[in-house]
Design a protein around this motif. Structure first.
Motif, PDB file in Angstrom:
ATOM      1  N   LEU A  30       3.351  -2.070  -5.822  1.00 52.84           N
ATOM      2  CA  LEU A  30       3.604  -2.670  -4.515  1.00 52.84           C
ATOM      3  C   LEU A  30       2.386  -2.403  -3.630  1.00 52.84           C
ATOM      4  CD1 LEU A  30       7.275  -1.402  -3.962  1.00 52.84           C
ATOM      5  CD2 LEU A  30       6.562  -3.608  -4.896  1.00 52.84           C
ATOM      6  N   TYR A  31       1.752  -3.461  -3.183  1.00 53.25           N
ATOM      7  CA  TYR A  31       0.586  -3.294  -2.319  1.00 53.25           C
ATOM      8  C   TYR A  31       0.748  -4.192  -1.101  1.00 53.25           C
ATOM      9  CZ  TYR A  31      -1.159  -7.726  -4.198  1.00 53.25           C
ATOM     10  OH  TYR A  31      -1.295  -9.044  -4.550  1.00 53.25           O
ATOM     11  N   GLY A  32       0.141  -3.770  -0.020  1.00 51.67           N
ATOM     12  CA  GLY A  32       0.226  -4.530   1.209  1.00 51.67           C
ATOM     13  C   GLY A  32      -0.153  -3.673   2.395  1.00 51.67           C
TER      14      GLY A  32
ATOM     15  N   THR B 114       0.587   1.313  -2.622  1.00 56.91           N
ATOM     16  CA  THR B 114      -0.771   1.567  -2.139  1.00 56.91           C
ATOM     17  C   THR B 114      -1.147   0.572  -1.064  1.00 56.91           C
ATOM     18  OG1 THR B 114      -3.094   1.730  -2.793  1.00 56.91           O
ATOM     19  CG2 THR B 114      -1.745   0.131  -3.970  1.00 56.91           C
ATOM     20  N   ASN B 115      -2.036   1.010  -0.185  1.00 56.09           N
ATOM     21  CA  ASN B 115      -2.661   0.114   0.790  1.00 56.09           C
ATOM     22  C   ASN B 115      -4.051  -0.322   0.334  1.00 56.09           C
ATOM     23  OD1 ASN B 115      -0.439   0.652   2.476  1.00 56.09           O
ATOM     24  ND2 ASN B 115      -1.461   2.457   3.341  1.00 56.09           N
ATOM     25  N   ARG B 116      -4.528   0.296  -0.758  1.00 57.34           N
ATOM     26  CA  ARG B 116      -5.872  -0.011  -1.267  1.00 57.34           C
ATOM     27  C   ARG B 116      -5.795  -0.349  -2.746  1.00 57.34           C
ATOM     28  NH1 ARG B 116     -10.395   1.910   1.041  1.00 57.34           N
ATOM     29  NH2 ARG B 116     -11.327   0.531  -0.536  1.00 57.34           N
ATOM     30  N   PRO B 117      -5.304  -1.507  -3.102  1.00 59.43           N
ATOM     31  CA  PRO B 117      -5.218  -1.849  -4.526  1.00 59.43           C
ATOM     32  C   PRO B 117      -6.571  -2.045  -5.184  1.00 59.43           C
ATOM     33  CG  PRO B 117      -4.664  -3.744  -3.163  1.00 59.43           C
ATOM     34  CD  PRO B 117      -4.803  -2.589  -2.233  1.00 59.43           C
ATOM     35  N   ASP B 118      -7.615  -2.246  -4.383  1.00 61.97           N
ATOM     36  CA  ASP B 118      -8.938  -2.509  -4.955  1.00 61.97           C
ATOM     37  C   ASP B 118      -9.588  -1.268  -5.540  1.00 61.97           C
ATOM     38  OD1 ASP B 118      -8.905  -1.728  -2.184  1.00 61.97           O
ATOM     39  OD2 ASP B 118     -11.074  -2.017  -2.150  1.00 61.97           O
ATOM     40  N   VAL B 119      -9.114  -0.054  -5.178  1.00 64.92           N
ATOM     41  CA  VAL B 119      -9.749   1.165  -5.669  1.00 64.92           C
ATOM     42  C   VAL B 119      -9.029   1.726  -6.904  1.00 64.92           C
ATOM     43  CG1 VAL B 119     -10.551   1.745  -3.362  1.00 64.92           C
ATOM     44  CG2 VAL B 119      -8.386   2.685  -4.166  1.00 64.92           C
TER      45      VAL B 119
END
Length: 549
Positions: A279-281, A394-399
């Motif tokens: 879950l990201y956002g 997470t709030n940072r799915p790119d990392v």
């Protein structure tokens, strides 16, 4: 084998079956029952001739049951208080076990029990000694239902059909409970009934007992959860407590909940339930709440953890805690493991500074456990691993590392967006049921004025409006529209348009299913196709300032 099982009863049944008797005990057969600590001094002085004299009738079956053999012959002798005595006892015991094979006409069976197989000395776990290892798994839902039917057979207030329905209802809410736990649960409910703890006015007998067991479940927990530092959270949240996000809730119900509620349908088509979802956002958009709702809707044990709970100043402790979480989950399957702020726990190896970085070691341990490679023998249940759902937020799915993002680990990457106009209306309506809103409060107008507000911002808005009403008048009993306007003059949204657009772009780059968008009037209809289920989901979203175009 858990200490809560009735091992002695199983041995007695085994002796009766071997003798052809239907009774629980058989006089012509002998059962020697000893326990680890109490037989240490006897074992030191025991030898082969003495053991033969103990077995009076070598022609008959003799069963020797040793409870808690890990206390008699521990795996690591160096950690024992008296090293020499423990080593001597272990050596003497293994010698006696070997000598039993040479007894003439000896019909001897040695059984041993332990609650932790890893603590038993490896010298005993070889062919010729204890060559067969049988792990008794915790009962599944169907077995728990059968146990409860037996425990409820004396309840005269319930009919036979009500007993079956009650047993099925309780069994679905007791994952990880063993027989002794269910006995304690039923006894607690009966004590509360005798004390009049539950009110039976205007309730049927079945409803009355369900209320009793609901209260009992809050007090009686599974024995595998006692004495552990793994956080187990009880939640009664459902998707009805989440305002808006109808398309997201429907997608989760079809693709996630259905696999746990109706596993037979998935097996019929050869489908495997998802192992994990990410879950990201933006922050404050109910990612943690969605995880709690998933666990409660599917009647799953909910284990929640974060980086602050896992990290340790001692090398290797963090990895051991990950192992402990997964072993606890397997014993209490079906189970949902929730990793909050997973980006802080396991980041990308490309960003790491060195191969010895703690995040790299944690990531390796997590990947191994998600694949089921690191399972211990006594927790390796064929069905338990498939009943574990791993949810990361997470709030940072790119990392996150790309190894985590592949199918088979995080099968679903789900974007939890900032609430749109329709969602904000429903969120405010949910809070309006809990808080005394005045009749002049216009929820539609508030939703229009709170663009870019997250769910947490809306909750804070309602709290600040209530405080404003109390500040003006301590005798006030409602929150007026003027209170909301006073707060909105000073409160700013925590989200920006750039943040919202960034998550939208990330979703387009990592979408896992095909989408087709159509426009009907002023509404946008998104048709989502889930390839694993071969179904279409239609989601109606109101257009708002072309932010979702």
């Amino acid at each position: 084998m858990s200490f809560t099982y009735v091992q002695v009863f199983l041995v007695a049944c085994l002796v009766a079956l071997c003798s052809g008797s239907e009774t629980k005990t058989c006089p012509q057969n002998e059962v020697y029952l000893t326990c680890g600590p109490s037989c240490q001094t006897e074992c030191e002085s025991l030898n082969k001739p003495c053991l033969i004299r103990h077995i009076r009738c070598p022609d008959d079956l003799t069963v020797i049951l040793i409870e808690n053999i890990d206390l008699l012959c521990p795996a690591d002798v160096k950690t024992s208080n008296d090293k020499s005595q423990t080593a001597r006892i272990c050596g003497q015991f293994t010698s006696l076990v070997d000598d039993l094979q040479h007894i003439q006409n000896g019909n001897v069976l040695i059984l041993a029990t332990t609650s932790n197989l890893e603590l038993v000395n490896t010298a005993l776990r070889r062919p010729g000694r204890f060559k067969n290892e049988i792990f008794i798994h915790p009962p599944n839902e169907r077995e728990r239902e059968e146990i409860l039917i037996l425990l409820l057979r004396k309840e005269s207030e319930l009919g036979s059909e009500d007993k079956v329905e009650l047993a099925k209802w309780v069994a679905s809410r007791t994952p990880g409970y063993v027989g002794a736990d269910l006995v304690s649960l039923v006894n607690f409910a009966n004590r509360e009934r005798c004390k009049g703890g539950a009110v039976s006015n205007n309730l049927t007998s079945l409803q009355f007992y369900k209320q009793l067991f609901t209260d009992a479940l809050k007090m009686v927990k599974a024995s595998s959860l006692r004495g552990t530092d793994v956080s187990i959270i009880s939640s009664d949240l459902t998707f009805d407590h989440i305002g808006g996000m109808e398309s997201l809730k429907k997608s989760l119900s079809v693709s996630i909940l259905s696999s746990f509620k109706n596993p037979e349908a998935f097996r019929r088509f050869g489908l495997q339930p998802p192992k994990g979802i990410l879950l990201y956002g933006p922050p404050g958009c109910a990612k943690t709440m969605i995880a709690k709702c998933l666990a409660n809707e599917a009647n799953m044990t909910f284990i929640a953890t974060s980086g602050a709970e896992i990290y340790s100043p001692y090398v290797g402790d963090a990895e051991k805690f990950i192992l402990k979480i997964f072993n606890t989950a397997r014993k209490n399957a079906p189970c949902l493991i929730f990793f909050d702020e997973i980006d802080a726990l396991v980041g990308s190896r490309q960003i790491g500074t060195s191969g010895s970085d703690v995040q790299t070691r944690l990531l390796s341990t997590l990947l191994t456990e998600m694949d089921g490679i690191g399972m211990k023998i006594q927790s390796a249940n064929r069905s338990s691993s498939s009943q574990i759902l791993i949810v990361g937020a997470t709030n940072r799915p790119d990392v996150l590392d790309s190894a985590l993002m592949r199918p088979g680990r995080f099968d679903r990457l789900i974007h939890v967006p900032a609430p749109d106009l329709m969602s904000r209306q429903k969120i405010l309506a949910v809070y309006g049921k809990k808080m005394p809103f005045s009749s002049d409060v216009n929820i539609d107008e508030l939703a229009q004025e709170t663009a870019n507000f997250s769910g947490a911002d809306l909750y804070n808005l309602c709290n600040e409006a209530a405080l404003n009403a109390i500040t003006k008048n301590l005798e006030a009993d409602v929150i007026s529209m003027e209170d909301f306007r006073n707060v909105l003059r000073e409160m700013k949204p925590s989200l920006t348009v750039q943040q919202i657009n960034w998550y939208k772009n990330f979703e387009k780059q990592h979408v896992l299913h095909s989408t087709r968008t159509e426009y009907i009037g002023k509404s946008k209809v998104i048709k989502v196709r889930l390839p694993t289920l071969d179904v279409d989901i239609e989601c109606n979203l109101a257009l708002e300032n072309s932010r979702y175009d």
